[in-house]
Design a protein around this motif. Sequence first.
Motif, PDB file in Angstrom:
ATOM      1  N   SER A 161      16.494   7.224   7.548  1.00 63.09           N
ATOM      2  CA  SER A 161      15.918   8.174   6.598  1.00 63.09           C
ATOM      3  C   SER A 161      14.651   7.592   5.984  1.00 63.09           C
ATOM      4  O   SER A 161      14.327   6.419   6.172  1.00 63.09           O
ATOM      5  CB  SER A 161      16.934   8.525   5.496  1.00 63.09           C
ATOM      6  N   ASP A 162      13.940   8.422   5.240  1.00 62.10           N
ATOM      7  CA  ASP A 162      12.695   8.028   4.568  1.00 62.10           C
ATOM      8  C   ASP A 162      13.067   7.258   3.304  1.00 62.10           C
ATOM      9  O   ASP A 162      13.412   7.852   2.280  1.00 62.10           O
ATOM     10  CB  ASP A 162      11.887   9.284   4.242  1.00 62.10           C
ATOM     11  N   TRP A 163      13.012   5.927   3.369  1.00 64.34           N
ATOM     12  CA  TRP A 163      13.462   5.121   2.236  1.00 64.34           C
ATOM     13  C   TRP A 163      12.587   5.316   1.001  1.00 64.34           C
ATOM     14  O   TRP A 163      13.082   5.254  -0.135  1.00 64.34           O
ATOM     15  CB  TRP A 163      13.530   3.645   2.620  1.00 64.34           C
ATOM     16  N   LEU A 164      11.298   5.572   1.186  1.00 61.34           N
ATOM     17  CA  LEU A 164      10.433   5.832   0.033  1.00 61.34           C
ATOM     18  C   LEU A 164      10.823   7.135  -0.658  1.00 61.34           C
ATOM     19  O   LEU A 164      10.886   7.201  -1.886  1.00 61.34           O
ATOM     20  CB  LEU A 164       8.974   5.882   0.485  1.00 61.34           C
ATOM     21  N   ALA A 165      11.089   8.172   0.132  1.00 63.18           N
ATOM     22  CA  ALA A 165      11.517   9.448  -0.449  1.00 63.18           C
ATOM     23  C   ALA A 165      12.858   9.294  -1.160  1.00 63.18           C
ATOM     24  O   ALA A 165      13.083   9.901  -2.216  1.00 63.18           O
ATOM     25  CB  ALA A 165      11.609  10.516   0.641  1.00 63.18           C
ATOM     26  N   ASP A 166      13.754   8.466  -0.614  1.00 62.56           N
ATOM     27  CA  ASP A 166      15.042   8.237  -1.261  1.00 62.56           C
ATOM     28  C   ASP A 166      14.852   7.569  -2.620  1.00 62.56           C
ATOM     29  O   ASP A 166      15.545   7.907  -3.591  1.00 62.56           O
ATOM     30  CB  ASP A 166      15.930   7.365  -0.368  1.00 62.56           C
ATOM     31  N   ILE A 167      13.933   6.617  -2.706  1.00 68.42           N
ATOM     32  CA  ILE A 167      13.666   5.950  -3.984  1.00 68.42           C
ATOM     33  C   ILE A 167      13.059   6.937  -4.977  1.00 68.42           C
ATOM     34  O   ILE A 167      13.425   6.957  -6.158  1.00 68.42           O
ATOM     35  CB  ILE A 167      12.747   4.737  -3.774  1.00 68.42           C
TER      36      ILE A 167
ATOM     37  N   LEU B 218       0.830  -1.204   0.000  1.00 65.86           N
ATOM     38  CA  LEU B 218       0.000   0.000   0.000  1.00 65.86           C
ATOM     39  C   LEU B 218       0.864   1.254   0.000  1.00 65.86           C
ATOM     40  O   LEU B 218       0.609   2.206  -0.750  1.00 65.86           O
ATOM     41  CB  LEU B 218      -0.923  -0.014   1.226  1.00 65.86           C
ATOM     42  N   LEU B 219       1.909   1.275   0.829  1.00 68.58           N
ATOM     43  CA  LEU B 219       2.805   2.427   0.868  1.00 68.58           C
ATOM     44  C   LEU B 219       3.471   2.661  -0.481  1.00 68.58           C
ATOM     45  O   LEU B 219       3.529   3.788  -0.984  1.00 68.58           O
ATOM     46  CB  LEU B 219       3.875   2.213   1.944  1.00 68.58           C
ATOM     47  N   ILE B 220       3.971   1.583  -1.080  1.00 73.71           N
ATOM     48  CA  ILE B 220       4.687   1.702  -2.343  1.00 73.71           C
ATOM     49  C   ILE B 220       3.759   2.149  -3.454  1.00 73.71           C
ATOM     50  O   ILE B 220       4.107   3.019  -4.270  1.00 73.71           O
ATOM     51  CB  ILE B 220       5.352   0.359  -2.682  1.00 73.71           C
ATOM     52  N   THR B 221       2.566   1.590  -3.497  1.00 79.52           N
ATOM     53  CA  THR B 221       1.611   1.945  -4.548  1.00 79.52           C
ATOM     54  C   THR B 221       1.218   3.419  -4.446  1.00 79.52           C
ATOM     55  O   THR B 221       1.141   4.130  -5.460  1.00 79.52           O
ATOM     56  CB  THR B 221       0.364   1.054  -4.465  1.00 79.52           C
ATOM     57  N   ARG B 222       0.982   3.890  -3.243  1.00 82.42           N
ATOM     58  CA  ARG B 222       0.578   5.287  -3.066  1.00 82.42           C
ATOM     59  C   ARG B 222       1.674   6.268  -3.447  1.00 82.42           C
ATOM     60  O   ARG B 222       1.409   7.308  -4.055  1.00 82.42           O
ATOM     61  CB  ARG B 222       0.170   5.524  -1.612  1.00 82.42           C
ATOM     62  N   ARG B 223       2.921   5.956  -3.081  1.00 82.96           N
ATOM     63  CA  ARG B 223       4.002   6.916  -3.248  1.00 82.96           C
ATOM     64  C   ARG B 223       4.753   6.788  -4.563  1.00 82.96           C
ATOM     65  O   ARG B 223       5.287   7.781  -5.065  1.00 82.96           O
ATOM     66  CB  ARG B 223       5.001   6.761  -2.093  1.00 82.96           C
ATOM     67  N   LEU B 224       4.837   5.573  -5.109  1.00 79.96           N
ATOM     68  CA  LEU B 224       5.728   5.354  -6.240  1.00 79.96           C
ATOM     69  C   LEU B 224       5.039   4.992  -7.537  1.00 79.96           C
ATOM     70  O   LEU B 224       5.675   5.028  -8.590  1.00 79.96           O
ATOM     71  CB  LEU B 224       6.735   4.242  -5.904  1.00 79.96           C
ATOM     72  N   ASP B 225       3.781   4.618  -7.505  1.00 83.44           N
ATOM     73  CA  ASP B 225       3.145   4.061  -8.697  1.00 83.44           C
ATOM     74  C   ASP B 225       3.183   5.032  -9.865  1.00 83.44           C
ATOM     75  O   ASP B 225       3.390   4.642 -11.004  1.00 83.44           O
ATOM     76  CB  ASP B 225       1.707   3.666  -8.379  1.00 83.44           C
ATOM     77  N   GLY B 226       2.973   6.315  -9.622  1.00 85.69           N
ATOM     78  CA  GLY B 226       2.939   7.288 -10.705  1.00 85.69           C
ATOM     79  C   GLY B 226       4.282   7.552 -11.354  1.00 85.69           C
ATOM     80  O   GLY B 226       4.354   8.144 -12.434  1.00 85.69           O
TER      81      GLY B 226
ATOM     82  N   ALA C 289      13.275  -4.684  -1.880  1.00 82.72           N
ATOM     83  CA  ALA C 289      12.806  -5.770  -2.732  1.00 82.72           C
ATOM     84  C   ALA C 289      11.324  -5.599  -3.058  1.00 82.72           C
ATOM     85  O   ALA C 289      10.891  -5.861  -4.188  1.00 82.72           O
ATOM     86  CB  ALA C 289      13.048  -7.116  -2.050  1.00 82.72           C
ATOM     87  N   ALA C 290      10.538  -5.163  -2.072  1.00 84.67           N
ATOM     88  CA  ALA C 290       9.109  -4.954  -2.304  1.00 84.67           C
ATOM     89  C   ALA C 290       8.874  -3.842  -3.316  1.00 84.67           C
ATOM     90  O   ALA C 290       7.998  -3.945  -4.182  1.00 84.67           O
ATOM     91  CB  ALA C 290       8.413  -4.636  -0.984  1.00 84.67           C
ATOM     92  N   ALA C 291       9.656  -2.755  -3.228  1.00 79.34           N
ATOM     93  CA  ALA C 291       9.496  -1.650  -4.168  1.00 79.34           C
ATOM     94  C   ALA C 291       9.792  -2.096  -5.590  1.00 79.34           C
ATOM     95  O   ALA C 291       9.021  -1.820  -6.515  1.00 79.34           O
ATOM     96  CB  ALA C 291      10.411  -0.489  -3.759  1.00 79.34           C
TER      97      ALA C 291
END
Length: 313
Positions: free
Chosen positions: A281-287, A19-27, A110-112
């Motif tokens: 750190s915020d790993w999603l923001a880093d990606i 859910l986190l990955i889809t919301r933040r990275l899908d676009g 790996a999930a991302a």
Amino acid sequence: MPPPVGGTAAPAVLARLQLLITRRLDGLLQGEYLGLLPGPGSEAGESRAYHPGDDVRRMDWPVTARTTVPHVRLTEADRELETWLAVDLSASLEFGTAQCLKRDLALAAAAAVTHLTVRGGNRVGAVVARGSGPPRRLPARPGRRSAQGLLRTIASPDTPPGEVDLAALIDSLHRPPRRRGLAVVISDFLAPAEQWRRPLRKLAARHDVLAIEVLDPRELSLPDVGVLELLDPESGATVEVQTADPRLRERYAAAAAAQRGEIEAALRRAGAAHLRLRTDSDWLADIVRFVAARRHARSSGAARGAGLDREVT
């Protein structure tokens, strides 16, 4: 700031990650790119004149010979992508002093990669190494159900003692030979660079390679907390250090900086893209920043190339 991944393999944790990955990275991956690492694809396209900065591995030698002017072969974006993960889950990843363990960060990475590439028929496979035992190979399959099974295997908490042979893990992605795709190596890269540099360079000669380095801030500097007992999770050896000594802390920080610099240089010379994720750190923001920077660099390079082509013509 996304919450820490957590140290459990419960399905709820994986669902939360998705859910986190889809919301933040899908676009980020809409358009011509079908993988986490924006690239030119592997389907052969037209040729154009070479300009500084082009990948010499894409030289079009027949056209170059006919025209006596260096040309590179452009490639079309793939409609199907095969991604392979090499996941190092040695005991050294069972460490973390900030928001999560390094192992949790490896699972998040790996999930991302998995959730953002297993679409449109794309296939994702993995080779997972734990301790000194043989790595486990998970065949590349399409579909989200297969992706969830792959992540459940990576999230398994069983980590036997021993050191993972990172060079052998990377080299296992060559067998059997595959068509050009995306190879992702997830590790803390604490093994000496001279051991894994050559296999990684060999891998990057055929595939687009993304190296995801996970680290903890305490691997870069020691706090002043008096006598500290340290345990090597791979060998079981212990040592006591007096962290109140400022010269010791300075030597430790210098050695850690040199080690990380060596890792970064080895990855760069091997031709791998390098993404560093930290437990503080915020790993999603880093990606997000990594993908955006790669896209900007590639679009800028394409624009410069088009400008040079117009000048030549």
